[in-house]
Write an enzyme that holds these catalytic residues in place. Structure first.
Site, short mmCIF file in Angstrom:
data_model
loop_
_atom_site.label_atom_id
_atom_site.label_comp_id
_atom_site.label_asym_id
_atom_site.label_seq_id
_atom_site.Cartn_x
_atom_site.Cartn_y
_atom_site.Cartn_z
N HIS A 26 0.80 -1.22 0.00
CA HIS A 26 0.00 0.00 0.00
C HIS A 26 0.83 1.27 0.00
O HIS A 26 0.62 2.16 -0.81
CB HIS A 26 -0.96 0.00 1.19
CG HIS A 26 -2.01 1.05 1.11
ND1 HIS A 26 -1.74 2.39 1.29
CD2 HIS A 26 -3.33 0.97 0.83
CE1 HIS A 26 -2.86 3.08 1.15
NE2 HIS A 26 -3.82 2.25 0.87
N SER B 33 -32.65 30.30 7.18
CA SER B 33 -31.86 30.97 8.22
C SER B 33 -30.64 31.67 7.64
O SER B 33 -30.27 32.76 8.07
CB SER B 33 -31.38 29.95 9.26
OG SER B 33 -32.46 29.40 9.96
N ARG C 149 -26.97 37.16 12.93
CA ARG C 149 -28.42 36.95 13.04
C ARG C 149 -29.09 38.25 13.49
O ARG C 149 -30.22 38.54 13.13
CB ARG C 149 -28.67 35.84 14.07
CG ARG C 149 -30.13 35.48 14.23
CD ARG C 149 -30.34 34.59 15.45
NE ARG C 149 -31.73 34.25 15.61
CZ ARG C 149 -32.29 33.94 16.76
NH1 ARG C 149 -31.56 33.90 17.87
NH2 ARG C 149 -33.56 33.65 16.83
N GLU D 23 -23.05 19.23 5.11
CA GLU D 23 -22.12 20.34 4.95
C GLU D 23 -20.85 19.90 4.21
O GLU D 23 -20.32 20.63 3.36
CB GLU D 23 -21.73 20.94 6.31
CG GLU D 23 -22.89 21.53 7.10
CD GLU D 23 -23.70 20.47 7.85
OE1 GLU D 23 -23.26 19.30 7.89
OE2 GLU D 23 -24.77 20.81 8.38
N ASP E 160 -29.90 29.14 21.34
CA ASP E 160 -29.44 27.82 20.89
C ASP E 160 -28.23 27.33 21.69
O ASP E 160 -27.96 26.13 21.73
CB ASP E 160 -29.10 27.83 19.39
CG ASP E 160 -30.33 27.55 18.52
OD1 ASP E 160 -31.31 27.02 19.07
OD2 ASP E 160 -30.30 27.86 17.33
#
Lengths: 514, 514
Positions: B121, B238, B374, B265, B323
């Protein structure tokens, strides 16, 4: 180890459509399937809704077929039928594989206009919709009021197994070894062998890579602390995380202490978090430092939850050489130093590596990174009576006169700094060399200690990594010898030279400053 | 857009056992299956070997069943049979789904003692084994010598489609729009609407969140630059990455410009890299800033490869509020500032947000992060004639007299710094306020510009994030108002107060220093 009447609990997971889209879910379920973790039972809340709408807009996976492909038992139920759920749990508990219970549900069930839509995902229903939902469900109790019959049923459920639990507790209390395990107590004298290793190293003046130093430490740890369980994400031979006497955990035999995570860094990080939270095991795991990016979200959670997890991250700089920039960490040291509650160790020799392991194993509420070299380093420490790494940074090589400058270095660059010190001394310039294996611990020291180490003379820092962050100690970026770019392909020492991480440049910088 | 005779190429992927264990592989194949990307053909080199040994030690996945579960066509072949491979490719090209061609192979085929083992390998075979392998394979040519008949066959293969290619090139060259697309040319006047947006904002003095500011920018970008393709990892509502007129790409219709990545993501980051490398599209993608950790490996590759990718990362600080710490980025700004060749923008108002978008779209060789709030911020800029963000940092609010200190801030904290400036001014203390939307660009400026902005008076930095790294500009950590810990749950303004990110503390710090 302790028998089935002491350790026989199931682990239940509640997961949603989103959890099953994240890549880590595949890493985790494929390992659970391989290991036949038949005490793992996952409820999938199959409500077909995520924040941006119905699941079919972003996913078409046949989850049942997907779980079967990795060796799971699967059961589908109506997620609102208590009977079906109860029967599924009983069936799952008898399985010889982990079980997915796919529960078909309706999000916001009963809300006449919003049920089954993403409007119920992250926002309140609103007064009108809520009232209509209460009527639909025949719910008459006031908000936050639990009707007596439900309260009574819950309390009965809470008491149902009280006698059994008391019996189990008695059994557990009578088993001191078990109690020590689940409290993650380190055995008496656990670090004696590491202390011996340090003394022996100083005596024999061995030059080894710090990844090899870590393996020497593990040889002395694994025999002393039975709770320690380690592994690697398919790089055991490079990370040197495996030592003789370790036994690999398999589906046929869980009574081992080596975990073969495969090429799954993210799951490795998460599984180590789970082990640390569970208690009874102290996990470590290895990969290349640059690949720690793959498990960074799990490392952040370890730091946030305050878990004792040890990351053995080898090939820690451009010194890895030929593999090139994809395999050369640059910003990683800075990025972890910026993260709260995680220790980033970059030891300079066997003594500091052993000290780092000792601190990591003692830090019950803080995960630790060991950034370790592929290339060899000489033994620099001359005394190991005190664990100097606990101070984070200290003068490892003192100037012969009042120092005119301080050179700060970490890991493989400490020996480079000591070589520069020697050259400077020969031309009549006295400097202190500070080894800084752990900036986070150094920053926690009292001001007068920090001042005494860093000195009042000009300071130069040298590290084969991003310059960013060293200004905390040097004041200016110009006083940091490091990189502002990605690495390059070539032999390790040539790459060092290419980027100017050299004795000559350290000497030159000191001369400029004094 | 350009028709099937201009854009009709297949994409071939060579992957190994390890690639299929990484979680990102599931994110990618589930999207490819959903979108029915039938021009995607993946060869799996099924040699059953990874670095640490045989695959079965770390994986038991039935890959065929797994790929079927996400909607793929699958074909199994003998990986050493040219005929079988050729037939499989022809079959795959006709499929209405992406195709996995599982190729059973033997690693190190012909090496008598090492074939089929991990010894082949990552290490050279060694002289003896190599010689035996050459004999087994009947290979008589010297090392690095290609026998004439093979060379001729290769050259013929290279020429086989020359006429077709010339024909295609002629077609392409005659289509200026296509040429502009694949060269990622921005249309003339592409930023005119953004310039208008800035002027309008200054006139109307709107207070909006910078994530909203970014959406206002996108409204003006999407109409002007057809190559721009955006999306979000299930947080469009959002991140405000979707604007009216955008059309979602689906299996039934690829002619859209909105990508619904789902909760993936990492794949989003990698897919954007692929799009940027392919050319003809300029990708942007959104998630919460804290979740950028999930795609960090892809972001690093974008930086390393020098790709124009824009990350719209909203909820950029402890200001996200309830949150709590899992959703509050702390170390993220520092961690990206430490990464080479990526711009980390944290704009303070609509004007700076538009400037950041302009720079991001113009930066052909550098990816850009937009860290966006935000919570609402006032319009601070009074003039938009020059794109001041190109300088990285600049005096946004000048002292009325010779400044006694400089306050440096980013994003939402710039208005806080301006409020502190006002209070200080009222008590007779004059300070400059520097907005630093992009440290990386500031660091690239000439020394005299940097000095003129930062001034010679004491400097205080304020940012609702890790203190780490700001010492580059303030010299000392004590002069940075920020965090040394994770965040906390609560209303945004209460969390700010809890951590001392307040006007009062900035005022107090300035008073201490002067």
């Amino acid at each position: 180890e302790f028998g089935d009447d002491l350790c026989n609990h199931y682990t239940y997971v509640m997961c949603g459509d989103g959890c099953l889209m994240e890549g880590i879910s595949e890493e985790a379920i494929s390992l659970a399937g391989l290991w036949k973790l038949n005490k793992l039972i996952v409820f999938w809340d199959n409500n077909n809704i995520t924040i941006d709408g119905t699941v079919d807009k972003a996913n078409g996976t046949n989850q049942i077929a997907r779980f079967k492909a990795v060796g799971w038992n699967t059961i589908s139920v109506d997620g609102r039928s208590h009977e079906e759920i109860a029967a599924a749990i009983e069936q799952a508990q008898k399985s010889d594989k982990p079980t997915l219970i796919a529960c078909k549900t309706t999000i916001g069930f009963g809300a006449p206009h919003k049920q089954g839509t993403s409007k119920v995902h992250g926002s309140p229903l609103g007064a009108e919709e809520l009232e209509a939902m209460r009527q639909n469900l025949g719910w008459t109790a006031a908000p936050f009021e639990v009707p007596n019959e439900i309260m009574a049923a819950w309390r009965a459920a809470g008491q149902r197994s009280a006698a059994q639990y008391a019996e189990w507790q008695k059994k557990a209390e009578n088993n001191q070894k078990f109690i020590d395990y689940i409290n993650d107590m380190l055995p008496a004298n656990w670090s004696k062998d590491l202390d011996e290793l340090k003394k022996k190293t100083i005596k024999e003046q061995n030059a080894v890579a710090t990844r090899k130093a870590s393996q020497l430490c593990l040889e002395n740890i694994m025999g002393r602390i039975p709770q320690v369980i380690g592994g690697s994400a398919d790089l055991a031979a490079s990370n040197l995380t495996f030592v003789a006497g370790m036994k690999t955990i398999t589906a046929a035999d869980y009574n081992g202490n080596n975990v073969m995570y495969g090429i799954r860094e993210h799951a490795m990080g998460a599984i180590m978090n789970g082990m640390a939270l569970h208690g009874g095991v102290i996990p470590y795991g290895g990969t290349f430092f640059v690949f720690s990016d793959y498990m960074r979200p799990s490392m952040r959670l370890a730091a946030l939850m305050g878990l004792r997890v040890v990351y053995v991250l080898t090939h820690d700089s451009i010194g890895v050489g030929e593999d090139g920039p994809t395999h050369q960490p640059i910003e990683h040291l800075a990025s972890y130093r910026a993260m709260p509650n995680i220790y980033t160790f970059r030891p300079c020799d066997v003594v500091e590596t052993a000290e780092a392991w000792q601190i990591a194993l003692e830090s019950e509420k803080t995960p630790s990174i060991l950034a370790l070299s592929r290339q060899s380093v000489p033994t620099l420490r001359t005394d190991s009576a005190e664990n100097l790494s606990k101070r984070g940074g200290y003068v490892i090589s003192k100037a012969q006169r009042e120092p005119q400058a301080t050179i700060i270095a970490t890991g493989t660059e400490v020996s480079l700094a000591v070589a520069a010190q020697k050259q400077l001394n020969e031309s009549g310039i006295a400097v202190n060399v500070v080894s800084m294996p752990c900036c986070e611990l150094f920053d926690q020291q009292p001001e007068d200690y920090k001042r005494s180490v860093l000195g009042n003379a000009p300071r130069v820092a040298v590290e084969a990594a991003a310059v960013y962050g060293w200004e905390r100690y040097t004041g200016k970026s110009e006083n940091v010898i490091g990189l502002n770019s990605f690495g390059a392909s070539g032999k390790g020492d040539e790459v060092y030279k290419h980027f100017g991480i050299t004795v000559e440049n350290v000497v030159k910088k000191v001369r400029e400053l004094i």
